[in-house]
Design an enzyme around this catalytic site. Structure first.
Site, mmCIF file in Angstrom:
data_model
loop_
_atom_site.group_PDB
_atom_site.id
_atom_site.type_symbol
_atom_site.label_atom_id
_atom_site.label_comp_id
_atom_site.label_asym_id
_atom_site.label_seq_id
_atom_site.Cartn_x
_atom_site.Cartn_y
_atom_site.Cartn_z
ATOM 1 N N ASP A 72 3.828 9.245 -0.930
ATOM 2 C CA ASP A 72 2.521 8.435 -0.582
ATOM 3 C C ASP A 72 2.152 7.491 -1.627
ATOM 4 O OD1 ASP A 72 0.094 8.272 0.996
ATOM 5 O OD2 ASP A 72 -0.424 10.210 0.868
ATOM 6 N N HIS A 128 0.777 -1.215 0.179
ATOM 7 C CA HIS A 128 -0.095 0.188 0.090
ATOM 8 C C HIS A 128 0.771 1.266 -0.088
ATOM 9 C CE1 HIS A 128 -4.161 -1.812 0.539
ATOM 10 N NE2 HIS A 128 -3.065 -2.744 0.942
HETATM 11 P P1 ADQ Z 1 -2.963 6.248 4.682
HETATM 12 O O1 ADQ Z 1 -1.556 6.567 4.613
HETATM 13 O O2 ADQ Z 1 -3.704 6.180 5.959
HETATM 14 O O3 ADQ Z 1 -3.022 4.818 3.613
HETATM 15 P P2 ADQ Z 1 -4.797 7.778 2.627
HETATM 16 O O4 ADQ Z 1 -4.666 6.966 1.664
HETATM 17 O O5 ADQ Z 1 -4.713 9.217 2.479
HETATM 18 O O6 ADQ Z 1 -3.634 7.407 3.740
HETATM 19 O O7 ADQ Z 1 -6.059 7.145 3.413
HETATM 20 C C1 ADQ Z 1 -6.343 7.796 4.557
HETATM 21 C C2 ADQ Z 1 -7.988 7.562 4.852
HETATM 22 O O8 ADQ Z 1 -8.425 7.895 6.188
HETATM 23 C C3 ADQ Z 1 -8.982 8.141 3.823
HETATM 24 O O9 ADQ Z 1 -9.884 7.418 3.426
HETATM 25 C C4 ADQ Z 1 -9.462 9.458 4.700
HETATM 26 O O10 ADQ Z 1 -10.809 9.717 4.238
HETATM 27 C C5 ADQ Z 1 -9.385 8.705 6.173
HETATM 28 N N1 ADQ Z 1 -9.518 9.793 7.054
HETATM 29 C C6 ADQ Z 1 -8.183 10.563 7.421
HETATM 30 N N2 ADQ Z 1 -8.636 11.337 8.449
HETATM 31 C C7 ADQ Z 1 -9.753 11.250 8.892
HETATM 32 C C8 ADQ Z 1 -10.513 11.676 9.932
HETATM 33 N N3 ADQ Z 1 -10.316 12.904 10.723
HETATM 34 N N4 ADQ Z 1 -11.843 11.315 9.975
HETATM 35 C C9 ADQ Z 1 -12.334 10.580 9.249
HETATM 36 N N5 ADQ Z 1 -11.535 9.763 8.311
HETATM 37 C C10 ADQ Z 1 -10.212 10.186 8.124
HETATM 38 C C11 ADQ Z 1 -2.075 3.886 3.096
HETATM 39 C C12 ADQ Z 1 -1.097 4.543 2.226
HETATM 40 C C13 ADQ Z 1 -1.840 5.276 0.936
HETATM 41 C C14 ADQ Z 1 -2.688 4.448 0.433
HETATM 42 C C15 ADQ Z 1 -3.648 3.721 1.454
HETATM 43 C C16 ADQ Z 1 -4.835 2.771 0.542
HETATM 44 O O11 ADQ Z 1 -0.181 5.402 2.913
HETATM 45 O O12 ADQ Z 1 -0.834 5.732 0.166
HETATM 46 O O13 ADQ Z 1 -3.380 5.464 -0.577
HETATM 47 O O14 ADQ Z 1 -2.910 3.109 2.477
HETATM 48 O O15 ADQ Z 1 -3.719 1.850 -0.156
#
Ligand code: ADQ
Length: 462
Positions: free
Chosen positions: A364, A156
């Protein structure tokens, strides 16, 4: 069709709790289709750890089976090698990585222990899909226990350039153990190419075309399978009463002014201090935005027990204080910084109330926020995504305004462009991205990975 077995550090939830991301939803769909087993850590620490009883939950079609960890497992495997060594290295931050033999041994031990517990649960026709950097050597452990099933892996997070990964002690050993998988999926073409280059340069593999590698009689497919979101589902969330309430609240507060939104777990890979500085630069370089444009940053804390994370939190509080102190007015606050978490619906409503999404990670794997923001927009009046070139999402979103997150000047200029973009151009760019994320959604992602894994498995068996 063969049963699917998913292995990941965290397991579940099986039902939409309002908080689960698209990933859990896509995996549950795939597991339900064939019947399945989801295996991983229970989230509990106990004295017996992975030697204790298996914990069972789930439904008739999908069983969730988990084991505990000991405190030492948690410290060495999870908080240790996974999050203090691999996470920084995979995000190009050798400077933040901790290299400690004890952590490396703990990582290997937990992979071996979890594989040992999964082994008796496997049936002959199962296909096994392992997730993320916690379990890079998991297939090697299973193969050592005479498991012949198709084994797939999805990373991921980014896979760094070989020049960076080579800084990790024993990198070659770790990557060699990854070759026990039949299929290795990456978020972007760049990550997949980095992996293949490492294996060619360091392990004498030969590229045989279409992402295939041959090394010492083994074959492995290493290709990009960019992860998607449940775009149609998220778009629906944005029109629920809860989302509308949030949109309404923000719009009332803005009273015709504009808002930029950022949503990220607090993590040094997300480029948050750089983002705050770029927003400050916008107010400096384009003073007409003072009193008119604010930044809402939603940033729930993660891994709070790690020093590097506590430090970022302090820095963000200081930057918020500085920028707000300098620019705030009686009826306008430049940065609204919130560490609380929201339901998916509320979040969709906040995205909809924001003219620009500022998504500027330093690295990311994908970044789902960029996709969620697009899914949540109003087709007739959509906002603009300002997106880091170092997010995997940038490969599939050329219509976003692509920026270098290290350049405060460049990000500020792109924000200015986004804030002043004519409606026609906003619509054109949005439509192109929206169509693409609907087509390449979370279930298309799971289907395409699993189809490749089944096909590769058949070839191996044949
Ligand atoms: P993350 O590093 O966690 O994931 P991201 O892809 O941005 O990063 O996903 C974060 C998720 O958390 C999003 O769905 C977002 O909506 C949710 N989120 C964040 N803050 C929130 C809040 N305050 N309340 C509710 N929801 C919140 C890892 C990798 C990424 C990759 C994903 C999926 O680091 O690069 O895209 O896995 O493979």
């Amino acid at each position: 069709m063969s049963r699917l077995v998913v292995v990941s550090n965290r397991v579940g939830p099986l039902t939409d709790t309002g908080r689960a991301g698209g990933l859990a939803v896509a995996l549950v769909d795939a597991l339900t289709e064939t019947g399945g087993l989801w295996f991983g850590w229970s989230g509990e620490i106990s004295e017996e750890g992975s030697f204790g009883n298996l914990k069972q939950a789930g439904t008739r079609k999908v069983s969730m089976t988990t084991v505990d960890m000991t405190q030492a497992d948690y410290d060495e495997f999870y908080a240790g090698y996974s999050n203090k060594t691999l996470w920084p290295v995979l995000h190009y931050r050798l400077d933040l990585a901790v290299f400690d033999r004890r952590l490396e041994d703990g990582y290997r031990r937990v992979n071996e222990r979890f594989a040992t517990r999964l082994r008796p649960l496997l049936e002959q026709d199962d296909i096994v899909w392992v997730h993320d950097y916690h379990f890079l050597p998991f297939a090697a452990e299973l193969r050592g226990m005479e498991v012949e099933n198709p084994l797939g892996f999805f990373l991921h997070v980014p896979f760094p350039a070989p020049e960076v990964l080579a800084g990790l002690p024993n990198a070659a050993t770790l990557v060699r153990r990854m070759l026990a998988y039949d299929v290795i999926g990456f978020q972007s073409r760049r990550d997949a190419a980095n992996f293949r280059r490492f294996v060619v340069e360091e392990l004498d593999a030969v590229e045989t075309g279409d992402g295939e590698l041959a090394v010492g009689g083994q074959r492995v497919v290493a290709r990009a399978f960019p992860i998607g979101i449940d775009a149609a589902g998220f778009a629906r969330q944005a029109t629920t009463p809860e989302a509308r309430r949030q949109t309404g609240r923000v719009e009332k507060l803005l009273a015709g002014r504009q808002q930029i939104i950022g949503v990220d777990r607090i993590d040094y890979s997300k480029g948050l201090p750089e983002r705050f500085r770029a927003f400050g630069r916008l107010l400096d370089d384009y003073p007409e935005n003072r009193g008119q444009v604010s930044l809402m940053q939603v940033a729930p804390p993660s891994r709070a027990d790690l020093d590097a994370y506590a430090e970022i939190r302090r820095e963000l509080e200081e930057l918020t204080g500085n920028i707000n102190g300098r620019f705030a007015d009686l009826d306008w606050t430049p940065i609204r910084y919130m560490t609380r978490s929201f339901t998916r619906r509320a979040l969709a409503g906040l995205y909809r109330a924001s003219r620009v999404a500022l998504v500027t990670p330093l690295r990311d794997g994908m970044n789902l926020v960029a996709k969620e923001y697009v899914a949540a927009q109003r087709a007739e009046d959509p906002g603009v995504v300002v997106l880091s070139r170092f997010a995997g999402a940038a490969e599939g979103m050329p219509e976003a305004l692509i920026v270098n997150p290290h350049s405060a000047e460049g990000v500020a200029a792109s924000l200015q462009t986004a804030l002043n973009m004519p409606l026609d151009e906003r619509r054109d760019r949005w439509q192109a991205i929206f169509d693409r994320i609907c087509e390449n959604d979370a279930s298309a992602w799971a289907d395409s990975f699993l189809e490749t894994l089944r096909e590769t498995g058949r070839q191996r068996a044949g």
